[in-house]
Design a protein around this motif. Structure first.
Motif, PDB file in Angstrom:
ATOM      1  N   HIS A  13       0.733  -1.090   0.070  1.00  0.00           N
ATOM      2  CA  HIS A  13      -0.108   0.141  -0.103  1.00  0.00           C
ATOM      3  C   HIS A  13       0.757   1.262  -0.034  1.00  0.00           C
ATOM      4  CE1 HIS A  13      -3.505   2.639   0.558  1.00  0.00           C
ATOM      5  NE2 HIS A  13      -2.845   3.210   1.780  1.00  0.00           N
ATOM      6  N   TYR A  14       1.897   1.499   0.893  1.00  0.00           N
ATOM      7  CA  TYR A  14       2.905   2.423   0.947  1.00  0.00           C
ATOM      8  C   TYR A  14       3.573   2.528  -0.466  1.00  0.00           C
ATOM      9  CZ  TYR A  14       6.927   5.253   1.700  1.00  0.00           C
ATOM     10  OH  TYR A  14       8.102   6.202   1.559  1.00  0.00           O
ATOM     11  N   ASP A  16       2.441   1.595  -3.504  1.00  0.00           N
ATOM     12  CA  ASP A  16       1.573   2.022  -4.448  1.00  0.00           C
ATOM     13  C   ASP A  16       1.237   3.435  -4.424  1.00  0.00           C
ATOM     14  OD1 ASP A  16       1.697  -0.482  -5.501  1.00  0.00           O
ATOM     15  OD2 ASP A  16      -0.313  -1.121  -4.492  1.00  0.00           O
ATOM     16  N   SER A  17       1.038   3.859  -2.885  1.00  0.00           N
ATOM     17  CA  SER A  17       0.581   5.252  -2.658  1.00  0.00           C
ATOM     18  C   SER A  17       1.454   6.159  -3.134  1.00  0.00           C
ATOM     19  CB  SER A  17       0.453   5.492  -1.163  1.00  0.00           C
ATOM     20  OG  SER A  17       1.562   5.561  -0.492  1.00  0.00           O
ATOM     21  N   GLU A  20       0.464   8.283  -6.303  1.00  0.00           N
ATOM     22  CA  GLU A  20      -0.367   9.382  -6.138  1.00  0.00           C
ATOM     23  C   GLU A  20       0.025  10.511  -5.726  1.00  0.00           C
ATOM     24  OE1 GLU A  20      -3.145   7.390  -3.720  1.00  0.00           O
ATOM     25  OE2 GLU A  20      -3.660   5.577  -5.277  1.00  0.00           O
ATOM     26  N   LYS A  21       1.292  10.424  -5.092  1.00  0.00           N
ATOM     27  CA  LYS A  21       2.088  11.819  -4.393  1.00  0.00           C
ATOM     28  C   LYS A  21       2.835  12.311  -5.221  1.00  0.00           C
ATOM     29  CE  LYS A  21       1.483   9.696  -0.028  1.00  0.00           C
ATOM     30  NZ  LYS A  21       2.351   8.819   1.102  1.00  0.00           N
TER      31      LYS A  21
END
Length: 90
Positions: A13-14, A16-17, A20-21
Motif C-alpha cells: 500500500h505504501y 503504491d501510494s 499518487e503523491k
C-alpha cells in the motif's frame, strides 16, 4: 511519528501510494522495482497480512544484490538507497 509498516499489505500500500503523491521519477522507479522484488521474495506467502520479518528483509536484500547487473550503476544506487530508506519504515 510515522507508523511502522509491519505487513506485506502495508508495504504494498505504501509503495503504491507513492504513485499518487508528488514524488520524483527516481523514487517511482525504485519503488516499482522494489515492489517486484518484495513480491518475488514473498511469493511463497499467499497471505498479504504476512508480517515483515528479518529473514524476509535479508532475502530481499540478497535478491537485489544478485540482480545488481540488471541495472546501470546509477539506477542501482537509486534502488539501494530507496531500499535502505524503506527498511527504516519496516
Amino acid at each position: 511519528m510515522l507508523e511502522k509498516l509491519s505487513t506485506l499489505n502495508e508495504v504494498y500500500h505504501y509503495l503504491d501510494s507513492l504513485f499518487e503523491k508528488n514524488v520524483d521519477s527516481d523514487t517511482l522507479f525504485a519503488s516499482g522495482y522494489l515492489r517486484g522484488f518484495i513480491s518475488l521474495a514473498a511469493s511463497d506467502k499467499a497471505d498479504e497480512q504476512e508480517v515483515i520479518t528479518t529473514p524476509l528483509i535479508e532475502l530481499i536484500s540478497q535478491k537485489l544484490i544478485a540482480a545488481k547487473t540488471e541495472l546501470s550503476p546509477q539506477d542501482n544506487v537509486i534502488v539501494q538507497n530507496f531500499w535502505i530508506a524503506l527498511q527504516q519504515k519496516m
